[in-house]
Scaffold this motif. Sequence first.
Motif, PDB file in Angstrom:
ATOM      1  N   HIS A 188       0.878  -1.161   0.000  1.00 53.22           N
ATOM      2  CA  HIS A 188       0.000   0.000   0.000  1.00 53.22           C
ATOM      3  C   HIS A 188       0.920   1.217   0.000  1.00 53.22           C
ATOM      4  O   HIS A 188       1.995   1.176   0.582  1.00 53.22           O
ATOM      5  CB  HIS A 188      -0.887   0.006   1.246  1.00 53.22           C
ATOM      6  N   GLU A 189       0.504   2.295  -0.640  1.00 57.18           N
ATOM      7  CA  GLU A 189       1.377   3.463  -0.746  1.00 57.18           C
ATOM      8  C   GLU A 189       0.764   4.679  -0.073  1.00 57.18           C
ATOM      9  O   GLU A 189      -0.415   4.980  -0.263  1.00 57.18           O
ATOM     10  CB  GLU A 189       1.682   3.783  -2.210  1.00 57.18           C
ATOM     11  N   ILE A 190       1.576   5.366   0.726  1.00 59.96           N
ATOM     12  CA  ILE A 190       1.177   6.616   1.363  1.00 59.96           C
ATOM     13  C   ILE A 190       2.321   7.607   1.201  1.00 59.96           C
ATOM     14  O   ILE A 190       3.442   7.350   1.649  1.00 59.96           O
ATOM     15  CB  ILE A 190       0.862   6.438   2.860  1.00 59.96           C
ATOM     16  N   ASP A 191       2.047   8.710   0.528  1.00 55.32           N
ATOM     17  CA  ASP A 191       3.034   9.781   0.364  1.00 55.32           C
ATOM     18  C   ASP A 191       4.369   9.264  -0.149  1.00 55.32           C
ATOM     19  O   ASP A 191       5.440   9.663   0.331  1.00 55.32           O
ATOM     20  CB  ASP A 191       3.243  10.527   1.688  1.00 55.32           C
ATOM     21  N   GLY A 192       4.324   8.363  -1.097  1.00 55.46           N
ATOM     22  CA  GLY A 192       5.548   7.849  -1.703  1.00 55.46           C
ATOM     23  C   GLY A 192       6.222   6.735  -0.938  1.00 55.46           C
ATOM     24  O   GLY A 192       7.212   6.171  -1.416  1.00 55.46           O
ATOM     25  N   MET A 193       5.712   6.408   0.244  1.00 58.05           N
ATOM     26  CA  MET A 193       6.279   5.311   1.035  1.00 58.05           C
ATOM     27  C   MET A 193       5.463   4.045   0.806  1.00 58.05           C
ATOM     28  O   MET A 193       4.234   4.086   0.753  1.00 58.05           O
ATOM     29  CB  MET A 193       6.283   5.661   2.523  1.00 58.05           C
ATOM     30  N   ARG A 194       6.146   2.930   0.688  1.00 56.08           N
ATOM     31  CA  ARG A 194       5.495   1.649   0.440  1.00 56.08           C
ATOM     32  C   ARG A 194       5.313   0.924   1.776  1.00 56.08           C
ATOM     33  O   ARG A 194       6.283   0.694   2.509  1.00 56.08           O
ATOM     34  CB  ARG A 194       6.340   0.819  -0.510  1.00 56.08           C
ATOM     35  N   ILE A 195       4.083   0.567   2.079  1.00 55.01           N
ATOM     36  CA  ILE A 195       3.756  -0.078   3.350  1.00 55.01           C
ATOM     37  C   ILE A 195       3.273  -1.498   3.090  1.00 55.01           C
ATOM     38  O   ILE A 195       2.347  -1.710   2.286  1.00 55.01           O
ATOM     39  CB  ILE A 195       2.665   0.706   4.100  1.00 55.01           C
ATOM     40  N   ILE A 196       3.890  -2.460   3.759  1.00 54.86           N
ATOM     41  CA  ILE A 196       3.435  -3.846   3.640  1.00 54.86           C
ATOM     42  C   ILE A 196       3.016  -4.348   5.026  1.00 54.86           C
ATOM     43  O   ILE A 196       3.825  -4.418   5.943  1.00 54.86           O
ATOM     44  CB  ILE A 196       4.509  -4.768   3.012  1.00 54.86           C
ATOM     45  N   PRO A 197       1.747  -4.649   5.210  1.00 52.68           N
ATOM     46  CA  PRO A 197       1.278  -5.198   6.484  1.00 52.68           C
ATOM     47  C   PRO A 197       1.578  -6.704   6.557  1.00 52.68           C
ATOM     48  O   PRO A 197       1.579  -7.407   5.543  1.00 52.68           O
ATOM     49  CB  PRO A 197      -0.244  -4.959   6.438  1.00 52.68           C
ATOM     50  N   THR A 198       1.824  -7.178   7.760  1.00 52.78           N
ATOM     51  CA  THR A 198       1.989  -8.605   7.986  1.00 52.78           C
ATOM     52  C   THR A 198       1.580  -8.914   9.420  1.00 52.78           C
ATOM     53  O   THR A 198       1.255  -8.011  10.193  1.00 52.78           O
ATOM     54  CB  THR A 198       3.434  -9.053   7.692  1.00 52.78           C
ATOM     55  N   TYR A 199       1.615 -10.177   9.777  1.00 54.80           N
ATOM     56  CA  TYR A 199       1.227 -10.561  11.135  1.00 54.80           C
ATOM     57  C   TYR A 199       2.282 -10.113  12.150  1.00 54.80           C
ATOM     58  O   TYR A 199       3.474 -10.049  11.843  1.00 54.80           O
ATOM     59  CB  TYR A 199       1.041 -12.070  11.231  1.00 54.80           C
ATOM     60  N   HIS A 200       1.839  -9.826  13.343  1.00 56.06           N
ATOM     61  CA  HIS A 200       2.732  -9.408  14.427  1.00 56.06           C
ATOM     62  C   HIS A 200       3.511 -10.615  14.940  1.00 56.06           C
ATOM     63  O   HIS A 200       2.980 -11.729  15.013  1.00 56.06           O
ATOM     64  CB  HIS A 200       1.896  -8.802  15.565  1.00 56.06           C
ATOM     65  N   PRO A 201       4.790 -10.438  15.298  1.00 62.40           N
ATOM     66  CA  PRO A 201       5.568 -11.569  15.831  1.00 62.40           C
ATOM     67  C   PRO A 201       4.919 -12.238  17.038  1.00 62.40           C
ATOM     68  O   PRO A 201       5.043 -13.459  17.215  1.00 62.40           O
ATOM     69  CB  PRO A 201       6.902 -10.913  16.213  1.00 62.40           C
ATOM     70  N   ALA A 202       4.221 -11.463  17.888  1.00 62.41           N
ATOM     71  CA  ALA A 202       3.548 -12.070  19.044  1.00 62.41           C
ATOM     72  C   ALA A 202       2.463 -13.040  18.581  1.00 62.41           C
ATOM     73  O   ALA A 202       2.226 -14.076  19.214  1.00 62.41           O
ATOM     74  CB  ALA A 202       2.939 -10.980  19.932  1.00 62.41           C
ATOM     75  N   TYR A 203       1.805 -12.699  17.474  1.00 61.06           N
ATOM     76  CA  TYR A 203       0.784 -13.586  16.902  1.00 61.06           C
ATOM     77  C   TYR A 203       1.432 -14.867  16.387  1.00 61.06           C
ATOM     78  O   TYR A 203       0.865 -15.961  16.512  1.00 61.06           O
ATOM     79  CB  TYR A 203       0.053 -12.855  15.780  1.00 61.06           C
ATOM     80  N   LEU A 204       2.630 -14.736  15.821  1.00 65.49           N
ATOM     81  CA  LEU A 204       3.332 -15.914  15.309  1.00 65.49           C
ATOM     82  C   LEU A 204       3.734 -16.861  16.427  1.00 65.49           C
ATOM     83  O   LEU A 204       3.781 -18.076  16.223  1.00 65.49           O
ATOM     84  CB  LEU A 204       4.577 -15.481  14.530  1.00 65.49           C
ATOM     85  N   LEU A 205       4.032 -16.318  17.616  1.00 62.65           N
ATOM     86  CA  LEU A 205       4.381 -17.171  18.743  1.00 62.65           C
ATOM     87  C   LEU A 205       3.195 -18.040  19.153  1.00 62.65           C
ATOM     88  O   LEU A 205       3.371 -19.168  19.619  1.00 62.65           O
ATOM     89  CB  LEU A 205       4.839 -16.318  19.924  1.00 62.65           C
ATOM     90  N   ARG A 206       2.000 -17.511  18.966  1.00 65.38           N
ATOM     91  CA  ARG A 206       0.783 -18.277  19.292  1.00 65.38           C
ATOM     92  C   ARG A 206       0.298 -19.113  18.109  1.00 65.38           C
ATOM     93  O   ARG A 206      -0.433 -20.090  18.298  1.00 65.38           O
ATOM     94  CB  ARG A 206      -0.332 -17.314  19.726  1.00 65.38           C
ATOM     95  N   ASN A 207       0.683 -18.701  16.909  1.00 68.58           N
ATOM     96  CA  ASN A 207       0.232 -19.381  15.687  1.00 68.58           C
ATOM     97  C   ASN A 207       1.422 -19.608  14.753  1.00 68.58           C
ATOM     98  O   ASN A 207       1.546 -18.950  13.718  1.00 68.58           O
ATOM     99  CB  ASN A 207      -0.827 -18.533  14.977  1.00 68.58           C
ATOM    100  N   PRO A 208       2.309 -20.516  15.119  1.00 70.38           N
ATOM    101  CA  PRO A 208       3.528 -20.727  14.324  1.00 70.38           C
ATOM    102  C   PRO A 208       3.272 -21.138  12.889  1.00 70.38           C
ATOM    103  O   PRO A 208       4.140 -20.954  12.025  1.00 70.38           O
ATOM    104  CB  PRO A 208       4.277 -21.825  15.107  1.00 70.38           C
ATOM    105  N   ASP A 209       2.079 -21.668  12.604  1.00 71.01           N
ATOM    106  CA  ASP A 209       1.763 -22.059  11.229  1.00 71.01           C
ATOM    107  C   ASP A 209       1.674 -20.851  10.292  1.00 71.01           C
ATOM    108  O   ASP A 209       1.704 -21.005   9.064  1.00 71.01           O
ATOM    109  CB  ASP A 209       0.449 -22.842  11.189  1.00 71.01           C
TER     110      ASP A 209
END
Length: 234
Positions: A188-209
Motif C-alpha cells: 500500500h502506498e502513502i506519500d511515496g512510502m510503500r507499506i506492507i502489512p503482515t502478522y505481528h511476531p507475538a501472533y506468530l508465537l501463538r500461531n507458528p503455522d
Amino acid sequence: MKPTWKMHLDETFTQIERSLRFLSHLGSTGFDCSENSINRLYTPLHETLGDIESDLGECRRCRLSKTRSRIVFGTGPSTARLIFIGEGPGYEEDMQGKPFVGAAGQLLTKIIQAMGMSRDGVYVCNVVKCRPPENRAPLPDEIAECLPFLWRQIRSIGPSHICALGAVASQTLLKVETPISRLRGRFHEIDGMRIIPTYHPAYLLRNPDKKKEVWEDMKRLISEMQENDHAPGS
C-alpha cells in the motif's frame, strides 16, 4: 500540452494538498495562526528524532502514562530505509524502555536477520509509546494522542518502506478497518512510502503455522527493496 500558467497552478495546489496532509498527520484539526503554529509548518520537515523525543518529554497526554514504567520511543538509525512498526510496548519493553526486546522482539530480530539485514540497520517503534495495561490493544483515543509523534518520526527518517506488524499498526497507518488477513501480502502506498502489512511476531508465537505467510511477505519486501536499489537513478 498544458499552458505554463496551468502547470504552475497545478503545482501550487499539489503543494497545498501535501501541506494539508502533513498537518493532518501531525494531528491538526483546524488552522491556528499563532507564531508557534506558523513555525511548525517549517521545522517539522527538518526536525531530528532527538527533537521529537524532546518534544514528547515525560508525556502525560493519555491514561497510559499512569501505568507505564518507561516511554518506549523507538530505536534504529535516523536514515533507515525500512521501519518496522508494531502495536505497543509489552512488559519487557516497558521495563527497558526499548521496543521489541521480549520474546516477540527476539523473533522479529530473527526475521530481520533472515532477510539479510541487521537489527541495527532498521528503525523499530510502535503506534503507542506506553504499555497498555495487561498488554491490551491501545484504545482509539490513546492512539490519537500518540499518532502525531509517530508520523513525525516517519517524516524525520524518510524511509522508502514500512512494515506494519499486526492489525493495529496496519489499520492505523492505512486508516482502514480491514482485517490483517486481507491487508497482508500486498503493498500500500502513502506519500511515496510503500507499506506492507503482515502478522505481528507475538501472533506468530501463538500461531507458528502463520510464519510461512510472514516469510512470503518479507520476500516480497526484500525483492522490491532490491529492485529499487538497481533502478536507474537510485
